[in-house]
Motif scaffolding. Structure first.
Motif, PDB file in Angstrom:
ATOM      1  N   THR A   5       0.022 -18.138  11.023  1.00  0.00           N
ATOM      2  CA  THR A   5      -1.039 -17.211  11.427  1.00  0.00           C
ATOM      3  C   THR A   5      -2.071 -17.086  10.325  1.00  0.00           C
ATOM      4  N   ILE A   6      -3.351 -17.087  10.713  1.00  0.00           N
ATOM      5  CA  ILE A   6      -4.441 -16.821   9.780  1.00  0.00           C
ATOM      6  C   ILE A   6      -5.152 -15.557  10.276  1.00  0.00           C
ATOM      7  N   ILE A   7      -5.279 -14.555   9.386  1.00  0.00           N
ATOM      8  CA  ILE A   7      -5.881 -13.273   9.748  1.00  0.00           C
ATOM      9  C   ILE A   7      -7.321 -13.255   9.249  1.00  0.00           C
ATOM     10  N   LEU A   8      -8.265 -13.029  10.159  1.00  0.00           N
ATOM     11  CA  LEU A   8      -9.684 -12.967   9.838  1.00  0.00           C
ATOM     12  C   LEU A   8     -10.094 -11.507   9.655  1.00  0.00           C
ATOM     13  N   ILE A   9     -10.535 -11.150   8.440  1.00  0.00           N
ATOM     14  CA  ILE A   9     -10.851  -9.773   8.099  1.00  0.00           C
ATOM     15  C   ILE A   9     -12.356  -9.543   8.162  1.00  0.00           C
ATOM     16  N   ASP A  10     -12.737  -8.433   8.787  1.00  0.00           N
ATOM     17  CA  ASP A  10     -14.139  -8.021   8.825  1.00  0.00           C
ATOM     18  C   ASP A  10     -14.405  -7.161   7.590  1.00  0.00           C
ATOM     19  N   ASN A  11     -15.108  -7.736   6.611  1.00  0.00           N
ATOM     20  CA  ASN A  11     -15.445  -7.011   5.384  1.00  0.00           C
ATOM     21  C   ASN A  11     -16.946  -6.790   5.259  1.00  0.00           C
ATOM     22  N   SER A  12     -17.616  -6.621   6.413  1.00  0.00           N
ATOM     23  CA  SER A  12     -19.058  -6.407   6.419  1.00  0.00           C
ATOM     24  C   SER A  12     -19.372  -4.960   6.046  1.00  0.00           C
ATOM     25  N   GLU A  13     -20.665  -4.690   5.860  1.00  0.00           N
ATOM     26  CA  GLU A  13     -21.115  -3.345   5.510  1.00  0.00           C
ATOM     27  C   GLU A  13     -20.785  -2.329   6.605  1.00  0.00           C
ATOM     28  N   VAL A  32      -3.597  -4.879   8.629  1.00  0.00           N
ATOM     29  CA  VAL A  32      -3.348  -6.254   8.160  1.00  0.00           C
ATOM     30  C   VAL A  32      -2.012  -6.330   7.432  1.00  0.00           C
ATOM     31  N   ASN A  33      -1.746  -5.373   6.543  1.00  0.00           N
ATOM     32  CA  ASN A  33      -0.469  -5.364   5.820  1.00  0.00           C
ATOM     33  C   ASN A  33       0.710  -5.232   6.773  1.00  0.00           C
ATOM     34  N   LEU A  34       0.569  -4.363   7.759  1.00  0.00           N
ATOM     35  CA  LEU A  34       1.648  -4.164   8.725  1.00  0.00           C
ATOM     36  C   LEU A  34       1.864  -5.415   9.569  1.00  0.00           C
ATOM     37  N   LEU A  35       0.763  -6.039   9.976  1.00  0.00           N
ATOM     38  CA  LEU A  35       0.847  -7.248  10.794  1.00  0.00           C
ATOM     39  C   LEU A  35       1.470  -8.399  10.011  1.00  0.00           C
ATOM     40  N   ALA A  36       1.067  -8.546   8.743  1.00  0.00           N
ATOM     41  CA  ALA A  36       1.635  -9.619   7.920  1.00  0.00           C
ATOM     42  C   ALA A  36       3.132  -9.421   7.734  1.00  0.00           C
ATOM     43  N   GLY A  37       3.557  -8.185   7.534  1.00  0.00           N
ATOM     44  CA  GLY A  37       4.986  -7.913   7.414  1.00  0.00           C
ATOM     45  C   GLY A  37       5.742  -8.225   8.686  1.00  0.00           C
ATOM     46  N   ALA A  38       5.152  -7.894   9.831  1.00  0.00           N
ATOM     47  CA  ALA A  38       5.809  -8.186  11.107  1.00  0.00           C
ATOM     48  C   ALA A  38       5.950  -9.684  11.341  1.00  0.00           C
ATOM     49  N   LYS A  39       4.922 -10.439  10.993  1.00  0.00           N
ATOM     50  CA  LYS A  39       4.964 -11.885  11.198  1.00  0.00           C
ATOM     51  C   LYS A  39       6.018 -12.553  10.315  1.00  0.00           C
ATOM     52  N   THR A  40       6.035 -12.183   9.038  1.00  0.00           N
ATOM     53  CA  THR A  40       6.990 -12.823   8.123  1.00  0.00           C
ATOM     54  C   THR A  40       8.427 -12.393   8.399  1.00  0.00           C
ATOM     55  N   VAL A  48       1.641 -16.726   6.806  1.00  0.00           N
ATOM     56  CA  VAL A  48       0.466 -15.889   7.085  1.00  0.00           C
ATOM     57  C   VAL A  48      -0.591 -16.172   6.028  1.00  0.00           C
ATOM     58  N   GLY A  49      -1.833 -16.322   6.471  1.00  0.00           N
ATOM     59  CA  GLY A  49      -2.964 -16.506   5.568  1.00  0.00           C
ATOM     60  C   GLY A  49      -4.027 -15.464   5.850  1.00  0.00           C
ATOM     61  N   VAL A  50      -4.978 -15.310   4.927  1.00  0.00           N
ATOM     62  CA  VAL A  50      -6.028 -14.301   5.052  1.00  0.00           C
ATOM     63  C   VAL A  50      -7.375 -14.946   4.749  1.00  0.00           C
ATOM     64  N   PRO A  64      -2.037 -20.124   4.510  1.00  0.00           N
ATOM     65  CA  PRO A  64      -0.785 -19.693   5.156  1.00  0.00           C
ATOM     66  C   PRO A  64       0.432 -19.886   4.261  1.00  0.00           C
ATOM     67  N   THR A  65       1.136 -18.785   4.011  1.00  0.00           N
ATOM     68  CA  THR A  65       2.275 -18.779   3.096  1.00  0.00           C
ATOM     69  C   THR A  65       3.351 -17.830   3.617  1.00  0.00           C
ATOM     70  N   PRO A  66       4.624 -18.122   3.335  1.00  0.00           N
ATOM     71  CA  PRO A  66       5.692 -17.186   3.733  1.00  0.00           C
ATOM     72  C   PRO A  66       5.851 -16.024   2.754  1.00  0.00           C
ATOM     73  N   ASP A  67       5.095 -16.048   1.645  1.00  0.00           N
ATOM     74  CA  ASP A  67       5.200 -15.015   0.618  1.00  0.00           C
ATOM     75  C   ASP A  67       4.357 -13.805   1.020  1.00  0.00           C
ATOM     76  N   LEU A  68       5.026 -12.736   1.462  1.00  0.00           N
ATOM     77  CA  LEU A  68       4.314 -11.535   1.890  1.00  0.00           C
ATOM     78  C   LEU A  68       3.580 -10.880   0.726  1.00  0.00           C
ATOM     79  N   GLY A  69       4.132 -10.980  -0.479  1.00  0.00           N
ATOM     80  CA  GLY A  69       3.496 -10.360  -1.634  1.00  0.00           C
ATOM     81  C   GLY A  69       2.098 -10.883  -1.886  1.00  0.00           C
ATOM     82  N   LYS A  70       1.883 -12.174  -1.699  1.00  0.00           N
ATOM     83  CA  LYS A  70       0.548 -12.748  -1.900  1.00  0.00           C
ATOM     84  C   LYS A  70      -0.466 -12.163  -0.920  1.00  0.00           C
ATOM     85  N   VAL A  71      -0.032 -11.962   0.305  1.00  0.00           N
ATOM     86  CA  VAL A  71      -0.931 -11.394   1.313  1.00  0.00           C
ATOM     87  C   VAL A  71      -1.285  -9.960   0.966  1.00  0.00           C
TER      88      VAL A  71
END
Length: 355
Positions: A5-13, A32-40, A48-50, A64-71
């Motif tokens: 999974t790749i998560i696309l974040i909206d970081n606009s103004e 995003v944190n909750l979703l990444a934890g659920a996926k892993t 999961v990637g960001v 995409p990495t299985p390491d939740l800490g990086k996300v």
């Protein structure tokens, strides 16, 4: 389900707005944190990637990495800037999934949309058809500008959806974003139940204790079971302490041992009657040590009063009661004298019998 999974974040103004608590961006980061934890947690080989969508160009923060800490750590480095480029972000996200290490993983993009979409509908539909052709599922979370983007996102979802593998969730202002997503198909359909949320995606997990299949996650099932047993044991240990304090004198021996076992560590669970019994017992012991002329008849009185509390609790509780207060000692002594006639009623009866 084995998935990348790749998560696309909206970081606009636009994400600085406070219509979502505490802001659009902060609410999105929690989700995003909750979703990444659920996926892993759904599968040990899931990745999961960001990717951020705003700025000069979309930027991949974590491949995409299985390491939740990086996300989780990468979310601290996200900066809010300019506007989102949705079309370029989706294509870069698809490219990141294409280069995943495990080709057996299914591909999924989760896109947060918290600002107006500048691309026209035809461009979005064209991109969606390419994603569908490459077997890339897309989940879209629309929040903040849901009314402006409703038509475009509906067309995009219809074009990319294949056998209900994609979802479109619209979250209006008011409720917590992460709370709404937990009960949405994005979580429930992709191993949400294995993470403890419950749902239909757990392959029959609803039929198992705590909603967790032990064959899928034995450690989680064991931890939940042990936690439940410890809570039941704590409640069972606390119940006899309360009942023995209120009715220990009437029930006799059965409730007293339980209260005695709980007294050294749970003093707050004793009621006023039990504390009074301990105070009287300790006061009697102090009087015996400090007053050598105390009549011998006082010694037997100390033994019947003490059963309300264990002997091991007296030294621990002695510091709680100020026996140096003369008025308190006098009051306790008077209470003891009132209690003395009962065990010493036998000598007068013997003398009357002799007459």
């Amino acid at each position: 389900m084995l998935e990348s999974t790749i998560i696309l974040i909206d970081n606009s103004e636009w994400t600085r707005s406070g219509d979502y608590t505490p802001s659009r961006f902060a609410a999105q980061a929690d989700a995003v944190n909750l979703l990444a934890g659920a996926k892993t947690q759904a599968h040990p080989e899931n990745t999961v990637g960001v990717l951020t969508m705003a700025g000069k160009t979309p930027r991949v923060l974590v491949t995409p990495t299985p390491d939740l800490g990086k996300v989780l750590n990468c979310m601290n480095d996200v900066e809010i800037e300019s506007e989102c480029n949705y079309s370029a972000s989706i294509q870069i996200g698809c490219l990141a999934l294409k280069h995943r290490q495990n080709k057996n993983q299914r591909q999924r993009i989760v896109m947060f949309v918290g600002s107006p979409i500048s691309e026209d509908m035809e461009t979005l539909v064209k991109i969606a058809k390419k994603l569908k052709k490459n077997s890339v599922a897309v989940d879209v979370i629309s929040f903040g500008c849901e009314s402006e983007n409703e038509e475009k996102l509906a067309a995009f979802h219809q074009a990319v959806n294949s056998n209900e593998n994609s979802n479109l969730v619209t979250v209006p202002p008011g409720p917590v974003l992460s709370d709404v997503l937990i009960s949405s198909p994005i979580f429930q359909g992709e191993g949400g139940s294995a993470y403890g949320f419950g749902g239909s995606g757990g392959a029959g997990a609803e039929g198992f204790e705590f909603g967790v299949d032990p064959n899928m996650d034995a450690d989680l099932a064991l931890a939940l079971r042990v936690s439940l047993e410890e809570e039941r044991a704590r409640q069972n240990a606390a119940a006899p302490a309360e009942t023995s304090a209120a009715g220990g004198d009437a029930t006799g021996i059965s409730a007293t041992p339980s209260a005695a076992a709980a007294a050294p560590t749970t003093d707050m669970e004793l009621d006023e009657d039990a504390l009074l019994q301990q105070a009287l017992a300790m006061s009697m012991q102090v009087d015996q040590e400090e007053a050598a002329a105390t009549p011998a008849g006082t010694v037997p009185v100390a033994t019947p009063v003490a059963p309300g509390a264990p002997s091991a609790a007296a030294p621990a509780d002695a510091a709680m009661f100020d026996v140096e207060d003369e008025e308190l000692r006098l009051a306790l002594s008077l209470s003891m004298q009132e209690a003395e006639p009962e065990p010493q009623a036998k000598p007068p009866s013997d003398s009357s019998g002799g007459k």
